[in-house]
Design a protein around this motif. Structure first.
Motif, PDB file in Angstrom:
ATOM      1  N   UNK A 316       0.802  -1.223   0.000  1.00 49.62           N
ATOM      2  CA  UNK A 316       0.000   0.000   0.000  1.00 49.62           C
ATOM      3  C   UNK A 316       0.838   1.277   0.000  1.00 49.62           C
ATOM      4  N   UNK A 317       1.698   1.462   1.020  1.00 48.73           N
ATOM      5  CA  UNK A 317       2.314   2.771   1.172  1.00 48.73           C
ATOM      6  C   UNK A 317       3.555   2.706   2.049  1.00 48.73           C
ATOM      7  N   UNK A 318       4.344   3.792   1.980  1.00 44.64           N
ATOM      8  CA  UNK A 318       5.461   4.030   2.886  1.00 44.64           C
ATOM      9  C   UNK A 318       5.143   5.305   3.660  1.00 44.64           C
ATOM     10  N   UNK A 319       5.235   5.245   4.965  1.00 45.56           N
ATOM     11  CA  UNK A 319       4.969   6.403   5.817  1.00 45.56           C
ATOM     12  C   UNK A 319       6.278   6.865   6.439  1.00 45.56           C
ATOM     13  N   UNK A 325       9.289  14.468  17.023  1.00 43.05           N
ATOM     14  CA  UNK A 325       7.856  14.522  17.340  1.00 43.05           C
ATOM     15  C   UNK A 325       7.066  13.352  16.760  1.00 43.05           C
ATOM     16  N   UNK A 326       7.685  12.566  15.862  1.00 41.03           N
ATOM     17  CA  UNK A 326       7.040  11.408  15.234  1.00 41.03           C
ATOM     18  C   UNK A 326       5.741  11.811  14.516  1.00 41.03           C
ATOM     19  N   UNK A 331       1.799  15.249   6.499  1.00 40.65           N
ATOM     20  CA  UNK A 331       0.509  14.645   6.859  1.00 40.65           C
ATOM     21  C   UNK A 331      -0.020  13.684   5.788  1.00 40.65           C
ATOM     22  N   UNK A 332       0.888  13.061   5.038  1.00 35.63           N
ATOM     23  CA  UNK A 332       0.451  12.081   4.051  1.00 35.63           C
ATOM     24  C   UNK A 332       1.583  11.090   3.784  1.00 35.63           C
TER      25      UNK A 332
END
Length: 706
Positions: A316-319, A325-326, A331-332
């Motif tokens: 799905x994705x890489x965050x 602050x993690x 924001x995406x």
């Protein structure tokens, strides 16, 4: 209230006393004062009380909704910005203070909580200033004190049975115990990446130890964890296990809360012990929760500059999150269908499988600008693995290909040359399936292990796979990677480079019949302080390689170099099998220094060292004057050997003197004993008596023989 009327008046005031009796208060320890509450009007009162109650309940501190007092300013028709809450017990009030104090209620308001009885201290506070007495300074142990060892020794740790021991590793076979404890860990031990801290794993969580006496530095409550990891800069640790929060669990910034329940990955701040964030687990398709099969570990990838950390949601994705602050960057997340994995500093590398008519692709993007730096289309791909060279000069993408019928067909290496313009890609095509790949640390060489054995991949137990080993190096004259040497007909399946490069061990592990250890020097004919560039002549290419030793350690399960690259330890862990458990320490030439057969031996680990603080120029100057420095160390070694020799000579002299004294004492005793015997004989002769013996025949019997 006692009556002031004398008893002899005979008047009964019990009914009046009962009517106006004031009940004595038992205490207000179960009440708290909450400051930082938004100031509102009457229309928003119910909404505010409901939201505050919801926040306390969500953080595990519920209270009776009817026992809340919100003071009101009747003149202005608004609240006063604080409230009183009564809990059932004082313990619940203390817990609410620990959990909700400084809790952000919204963007503009943050709770400040005190126990109601604590306000008395401020009311009765003496306004006269009294200078506080200075606290006694108690120095803490330096966490990197082991680096100041006068002899420059390294440390290693062993774990056997219930006993954990830290040793100083001396020259040759000498080792000295630095610390020894029983039941120090419940599962295993792990050094931090720079060797500053030692982590022990327990049923309740993780403990960190440091300093010369290994004092407790920090603890983290994550029950029943089975895996943990450090960030490269040692600022954070990651623990892994499903988070389950019981009703009576402790609350606070250093504990897991109800809002973390169900997650698996917890990230903690090493300095404060506070929880930073939790995440769900990242797994590949077909993951078995009971055995953690196909579990991605480590779950988080840290950038070496300490600015970012990334996690993958497979397919799905890489965050990517900013530190400390993690917070999710911009924001995406990066939405990448079928994504693989591998972040590195400011460059993110990943690969995606074939989807529909789209080919597989290996991609490099800069971060956080998200600019695509390079991509390469790949066809007929069954799997890819990414190998970064530790200095970031090269990235190797090992591509396993298949035929149209999905059968394995070939393997090739796509090498991205990161330091060159437009990041060119060089393709190396081994003829067989590559099973192992390893870059030389801080070098331009790599080693491949490949095989064409038909038994490979069949999963048959006890079958020895035949392999080939090939050594490759970047040829600066031809500007491509060329093979230095090839070894065929081996059973080698493990590559272990020295952390300093140049030396490498090739080993056979997991076999019941072979446990080979081959020690190789890649620059045997090259001066230690400068590398000779290979020329075009074929006979010189690869001529510097030399096999230093070919030995064996039966049943070897682990191989680990020390930080200096001078010694290497091979060990046999009872976690793998129970035959000849223990460890052997070798020097880089393959000469055995010490061997220990230890029952129930589990683990061996060298203590890492932090990166040097010397600049490249200072290191170059030291290498230039190394003979001058080495002379000092040679003198110390000679003095140590002479001290040992002197002690040995003195011990021998003492033994000879004791022997001679014992002989003299025995001779004297024998002489005295002999003189006493002569005197006794003389006395016996003087008292000699004559005794006459008479023989008498009592009976005689004759028996005839048949």
């Amino acid at each position: 209230m006692a009556s002031t009327i004398p008893d002899d008046e005979g008047i009964d005031y019990s009914d009046i006393e009962a009517k106006y009796r004031v009940e004595a208060m038992e205490g207000l320890d179960n009440c708290i004062v909450v400051d930082g509450v938004p100031i509102i009007d009457e229309s928003r009162k119910d909404r505010l009380l409901s939201k505050v109650e919801k926040e306390f309940t969500r953080r595990g501190c519920p209270y009776p909704s009817k026992k809340v007092v919100l003071p009101w300013d009747k003149a202005e028709g608004k609240s006063k910005g604080f409230m009183f809450i009564e809990f059932n017990t004082a313990e619940e009030a203390e817990r609410a203070k620990a959990v909700m104090d400084k809790h952000p209620f919204d963007a503009k308001h943050r709770f400040k909580i005190n126990i109601l009885t604590e306000l008395d201290e401020y009311v009765e506070l003496d306004e006269t200033f009294k200078e506080p007495e200075p606290e006694v300074f108690r120095p803490k142990e330096h966490l990197r004190a082991w680096l100041t060892d006068p002899a420059g020794r390294d440390q290693y740790i062993t774990y056997r049975g219930d006993e954990v021991t830290v040793f100083w590793h001396g020259k040759g076979s000498s080792s000295e115990v630095a610390q020894e404890r029983n039941n120090w860990t419940d599962l295993y031990v792990q050094w931090s990446p720079k060797g500053t801290l030692l982590a022990t794993i327990h049923r309740q969580g993780v403990k960190l130890w440091g300093g010369p006496s290994f004092q407790l530095v920090q603890r983290f409550a994550h029950p029943m964890i089975k895996r943990m990891d450090f960030s490269p800069d040692e600022n954070y640790i990651v623990t892994f296990e499903k988070i389950v929060i019981p009703d009576n669990a402790l609350q606070g910034p250093q504990y897991l809360g109800k809002d973390n329940e169900g997650d698996y990955v917890a990230v903690w701040d090493v300095r404060t012990g506070h929880l930073k964030r939790t995440f769900p687990r990242s797994v590949l398709l077909g993951e078995d929760e009971a055995t953690s099969k196909n579990l991605i570990w480590p779950q988080l990838k840290w950038s070496p500059d300490g600015k970012y950390v990334a996690r993958i949601t497979p397919g799905q994705q890489i965050s990517v999150y900013s530190l400390p602050d993690f917070a999710l960057v911009d924001k995406k997340s990066l939405k990448i269908e079928g994504v693989g994995k591998k972040p590195r500093e400011s460059i993110l590398a990943y690969w995606t499988p074939e989807i529909g008519n789209q080919p597989a692709r290996a991609t490099l993007i800069s971060f956080p600008s998200r600019t695509q730096l390079r991509s390469k289309n790949l066809f007929n791909v069954s799997d890819c693995k990414l190998y970064w060279q530790d200095s970031g000069d090269f990235l190797c993408v090992k591509v396993d290909r298949h035929t149209k019928t999905k059968k394995p067909s070939s393997c090739n290496l796509e090498i991205f040359r990161m330091r060159e313009k437009d990041i060119p890609v060089e393709v190396v095509e081994p003829k067989d399936t590559v099973t192992e790949f390893a870059w030389e640390p801080k070098g331009e060489r790599f080693i491949l292990i490949s095989t064409n054995d038909p038994n490979y991949g069949t999963g048959q137990v006890g079958v020895q796979i035949r392999t080939d080993v090939s050594f490759w190096q970047l040829d600066r004259n031809r500007n491509d990677f060329r093979m230095l040497k090839s070894l065929s007909g081996k059973t080698i399946n493990v590559i272990r480079w020295s952390p300093r490069g140049r030396h490498v061990i090739l080993s056979t592990m997991g076999s019941s019949s072979k446990s080979d250890l081959e020690f190789w020097d890649m620059d045997f004919n090259v001066d230690d302080f400068g590398k000779k560039e290979p020329t075009e002549r074929k006979e010189e290419w690869g001529s510097a390689m030399h096999l230093l030793a070919n030995t064996e350690h039966y049943g070897v399960t682990d191989i680990e170099w020390d930080p200096s690259g001078r010694y290497v330890a091979s060990s046999v862990s009872v976690w793998r099998h129970s035959v000849e458990n223990g460890f052997v320490i070798w020097d880089f030439k393959g000469q055995e220094q010490q061997r220990h057969l230890i029952d129930r031996f589990k683990q061996f680990a060298w203590r890492p060292r932090p990166a040097t603080l010397l600049t490249k120029e200072q290191q170059k100057q030291i290498r230039k004057n190394l003979k001058e420095y080495s002379r000092v160390f040679e003198e110390k070694d000679a003095a140590m050997e002479s001290n040992v020799s002197a002690e040995l000579i003195q011990a021998r002299k003492r033994a000879i003197n004791e022997w001679n004294a014992w002989r003299a004492r025995i001779r004297q005793e024998l002489a005295q004993t002999s003189k006493g015997r002569k005197n006794a004989k003389r006395r016996d002769e003087e008292q000699e008596e004559t005794v006459e013996l008479i023989d008498e025949l009592i009976e005689e019997t004759v028996t005839a023989l048949e």
